[in-house]
Write an enzyme that holds these catalytic residues in place. Structure first.
Site, PDB file in Angstrom:
ATOM      1  N   SER A 102      29.895  55.534   8.425  1.00 14.67           N
ATOM      2  CA  SER A 102      29.841  56.461   9.921  1.00 14.67           C
ATOM      3  C   SER A 102      29.473  57.723   9.636  1.00 14.67           C
ATOM      4  O   SER A 102      28.350  58.048   9.280  1.00 14.67           O
ATOM      5  CB  SER A 102      31.335  56.323  10.217  1.00 14.67           C
ATOM      6  N   GLU A 196      22.940  51.362  12.042  1.00 13.77           N
ATOM      7  CA  GLU A 196      24.391  50.363  12.601  1.00 13.77           C
ATOM      8  C   GLU A 196      25.044  51.358  13.657  1.00 13.77           C
ATOM      9  O   GLU A 196      24.674  52.597  13.659  1.00 13.77           O
ATOM     10  CB  GLU A 196      25.416  50.089  11.700  1.00 13.77           C
ATOM     11  N   HIS A 265      30.843  49.090  11.230  1.00 14.61           N
ATOM     12  CA  HIS A 265      32.117  49.515  11.513  1.00 14.61           C
ATOM     13  C   HIS A 265      32.884  48.246  11.965  1.00 14.61           C
ATOM     14  O   HIS A 265      34.280  48.138  12.524  1.00 14.61           O
ATOM     15  CB  HIS A 265      31.943  50.174  13.036  1.00 14.61           C
TER      16      HIS A 265
END
Length: 291
Positions: A102, A196, A265
């Site tokens: 992330s 992503e 995630h």
């Protein structure tokens, strides 16, 4: 590779971690045979981050450089790593493993240019024990132990179906886009780019990809690997799918694009190494070297 009893420092250079999740993660990692130390300011809070930029940077520099620390594991993502990047030294840091995903994409983007080393895109410490599946936990444990891990399966999505080889770079799409125009912007030349995302609706996903394309960040890439795009669905009643948007945004690159890689995630967040050589094709995303 981490030897048994190696010491892992836990830091929070971005969002405010859930301390119960961190505690569960610490117990799990200790059960694997490692020592764990928490950064001095881990429990601090400032607005939406885990303390001011100054204290988060202080903790991060400690974890990356202090003697007796063998690896660094980010507690959580969110936002805030970018605040720390200007203070990172351009040389002198060793290659101790750094783990996260992330918002860790920003940190990886800086470290891959300055010190390289083992940059492991994988679950955060606060999620490793309670919010990911067994396959995710087992893969990261095996990588830290220096054991071989399997390729991450992929499906052909667009462009040529050929296998490509190169450095593996990338991570979170929004973070990569936000780095465009900075000293830590994505350099995809000769590289496989992993993308992503989470909670970005399709038009925003398109905008983020266009920002990378138009800034030149994707110039010279050899292939694109699409991980999970969690909660990125179009609004109810839309006559298109996210896959339509991704295909139109990426096909003009003329590159092999492979999708459905279980990383990002979701509960299955299979780890891989940023900056390491790899291959992408019918056999998925594979890297010869472990951590």
């Amino acid at each position: 590779m981490l030897k048994r009893n190696a010491t892992i420092a836990v830091v929070a250079p971005a969002g405010i971690p859930q301390l119960a999740g961190v505690a569960a993660g610490v117990r799990l990692v200790k059960s694997w045979g490692y020592e764990v130390v928490l950064a001095p300011n881990l429990e601090k809070q400032h607005h939406f981050t885990a303390g001011t930029a100054e204290v988060r940077t202080q903790d991060l520099l400690w974890a990356l450089s202090a003697e007796g620390i063998d690896a660094v594991w980010l507690a959580r993502g969110g936002y805030g790593c970018m605040h720390c990047l200007p203070s990172l030294p351009s040389e002198g840091l060793d290659g101790r493993p750094v783990l996260g995903c992330s918002d860790a994409t920003a940190l990886f983007a800086a470290l891959v240019k300055s010190r390289g080393g083992k940059l492991v895109h994988g679950p955060m410490l606060e999620t490793i024990a309670t919010k990911v599946d067994d396959a995710t936990r087992e893969r990261i444990r095996a990588m830290l132990a220096g054991e071989e891990v399997a390729a991450i399966p992929a499906q052909h999505f667009a462009g040529p179906k050929e296998e490509v080889h190169g450095r593996v770079v990338g991570g979170n799409l929004c973070v990569l886009s936000s780095l465009a125009g900075t000293p830590w912007a994505l350099d995809a030349r000769g590289a496989i780019v992993v993308l992503e995302e989470v909670t970005e609706v399709p038009y925003r996903v398109d905008r983020l990809i266009m920002q990378l394309r138009l800034s030149g960040a994707l110039d010279g890439a050899v292939g694109i690997a699409l991980g999970d795009f969690v909660k990125c669905d179009p609004p109810e009643g839309a006559r298109y799918e996210l896959t339509d948007v991704l295909r139109e945004a990426l096909e003009p690159l003329g590159l092999p694009v492979w999708s459905r890689l279980t990383l990002g995630h979701d509960k299955r967040n299979l780890a891989f190494c940023i900056g390491e050589e790899g291959s992408l094709g019918p056999g998925g995303l594979s890297q010869a070297r472990s951590v």
